[in-house]
Motif scaffolding. Structure first.
Motif, PDB file in Angstrom:
ATOM      1  N   UNK A  85       0.876  -1.168   0.000  1.00  0.00           N
ATOM      2  CA  UNK A  85       0.000   0.000   0.000  1.00  0.00           C
ATOM      3  C   UNK A  85       0.911   1.216   0.000  1.00  0.00           C
ATOM      4  N   UNK A  86       0.738   2.109  -0.948  1.00  0.00           N
ATOM      5  CA  UNK A  86       1.603   3.280  -1.072  1.00  0.00           C
ATOM      6  C   UNK A  86       1.412   4.227   0.108  1.00  0.00           C
ATOM      7  N   UNK A  87       2.532   4.740   0.620  1.00  0.00           N
ATOM      8  CA  UNK A  87       2.494   5.768   1.656  1.00  0.00           C
ATOM      9  C   UNK A  87       3.447   6.885   1.268  1.00  0.00           C
ATOM     10  N   UNK A  88       3.299   8.012   1.904  1.00  0.00           N
ATOM     11  CA  UNK A  88       4.152   9.160   1.589  1.00  0.00           C
ATOM     12  C   UNK A  88       5.570   8.978   2.109  1.00  0.00           C
ATOM     13  N   UNK A  89       5.792   8.036   3.013  1.00  0.00           N
ATOM     14  CA  UNK A  89       7.127   7.841   3.583  1.00  0.00           C
ATOM     15  C   UNK A  89       7.960   6.805   2.820  1.00  0.00           C
ATOM     16  N   UNK A  90       7.447   6.265   1.728  1.00  0.00           N
ATOM     17  CA  UNK A  90       8.185   5.254   0.971  1.00  0.00           C
ATOM     18  C   UNK A  90       9.461   5.859   0.382  1.00  0.00           C
ATOM     19  N   UNK A  91      10.611   5.189   0.588  1.00  0.00           N
ATOM     20  CA  UNK A  91      11.858   5.738   0.042  1.00  0.00           C
ATOM     21  C   UNK A  91      11.980   5.588  -1.478  1.00  0.00           C
ATOM     22  N   UNK A 141      10.853  -3.601  -0.964  1.00  0.00           N
ATOM     23  CA  UNK A 141      11.819  -2.833  -0.175  1.00  0.00           C
ATOM     24  C   UNK A 141      11.140  -1.688   0.571  1.00  0.00           C
ATOM     25  N   UNK A 142      10.120  -1.088  -0.009  1.00  0.00           N
ATOM     26  CA  UNK A 142       9.372  -0.041   0.698  1.00  0.00           C
ATOM     27  C   UNK A 142       8.710  -0.608   1.941  1.00  0.00           C
ATOM     28  N   UNK A 195       9.760  -3.159   3.667  1.00  0.00           N
ATOM     29  CA  UNK A 195      10.842  -3.433   4.615  1.00  0.00           C
ATOM     30  C   UNK A 195      11.256  -2.161   5.349  1.00  0.00           C
ATOM     31  N   UNK A 196      11.502  -1.086   4.604  1.00  0.00           N
ATOM     32  CA  UNK A 196      11.932   0.154   5.239  1.00  0.00           C
ATOM     33  C   UNK A 196      10.826   0.748   6.115  1.00  0.00           C
ATOM     34  N   UNK A 197       9.594   0.548   5.738  1.00  0.00           N
ATOM     35  CA  UNK A 197       8.472   1.009   6.552  1.00  0.00           C
ATOM     36  C   UNK A 197       8.491   0.293   7.906  1.00  0.00           C
ATOM     37  N   UNK A 198       8.709  -1.017   7.893  1.00  0.00           N
ATOM     38  CA  UNK A 198       8.800  -1.772   9.139  1.00  0.00           C
ATOM     39  C   UNK A 198      10.063  -1.412   9.917  1.00  0.00           C
TER      40      UNK A 198
END
Length: 187
Positions: free
Chosen positions: A32-38, A145-146, A148-151
């Motif tokens: 799910x897309x979020x604004x914090x995705x790298x 990867x998004x 993963x980085x979110x977690x």
């Protein structure tokens, strides 16, 4: 509910950020897309479509990136060899291309020319297939990867906050302020 989600996600974090290790823990289908995705899923896919391997290199997936770049170079070399073979079959007279009475180019060996054209078309098809494959894979890697980085950094698809609030409430004949606390859960 929020604490349970965070606890479950925290247990899934892998020690490595390579796609090879993360694909067992995360699914691109659950993204799910979020604004914090790298990583931008759209731009990663676009970069991978235009120049295979670049999107992967930008996501630090060097092995995958160089493999796609190597495939692109190999296919381009085959296409160039076929084009050179085709041009070698074109008959020239005084530096000009020889044409028959219908205006078609005359080849020294028609079978070799047909083989070269077939090889060029095959290389073009393989190049298009490689670009589409790279684009799809780049999008999939970016999504995983998004997640993963979110977690890893605690940036989830939801956010909670508690803050004081003042609302205006009608009391029959007059409007009076009502104070309270607001619990907000944003998805």
């Amino acid at each position: 509910m929020a604490l349970v989600c965070i606890t479950v996600s925290a247990q899934r974090i892998s020690g490595s950020s390579s796609y090879k290790d993360l694909k067992d823990y995360y699914s691109a289908k659950n993204y799910v897309k979020t604004s914090s995705d790298p990583y931008s899923v759209f731009w990663t896919g676009f970069e991978s479509l235009v120049t295979p391997g670049v999107g992967h290199l930008l996501m630090k997936e060097t092995g995958r990136g160089w493999a796609f770049i190597g495939g692109e170079v190999a296919i381009s070399m085959v296409g160039q060899i076929a084009a050179n073979s085709l041009m070698a079959q074109v008959q020239l007279k005084d530096g000009e291309i020889v044409k028959d009475e219908n205006g078609a180019i005359v080849f020294a060996d028609v079978n070799k020319a047909k083989s070269a054209v077939g090889l060029m078309l095959g290389a073009a098809f393989l190049d298009a297939a490689l670009r589409v494959w790279c684009c799809i894979d780049g999008v999939k890697v970016a999504k995983v990867k998004n997640q993963y980085y979110r977690d890893l950094y605690g940036n989830h698809a939801f956010n909670t906050s508690v803050y004081p609030s003042v609302n205006m409430v009608s009391d029959g004949s007059k409007v009076v302020p009502a104070t309270g606390m607001t619990f907000a859960l944003n998805f």
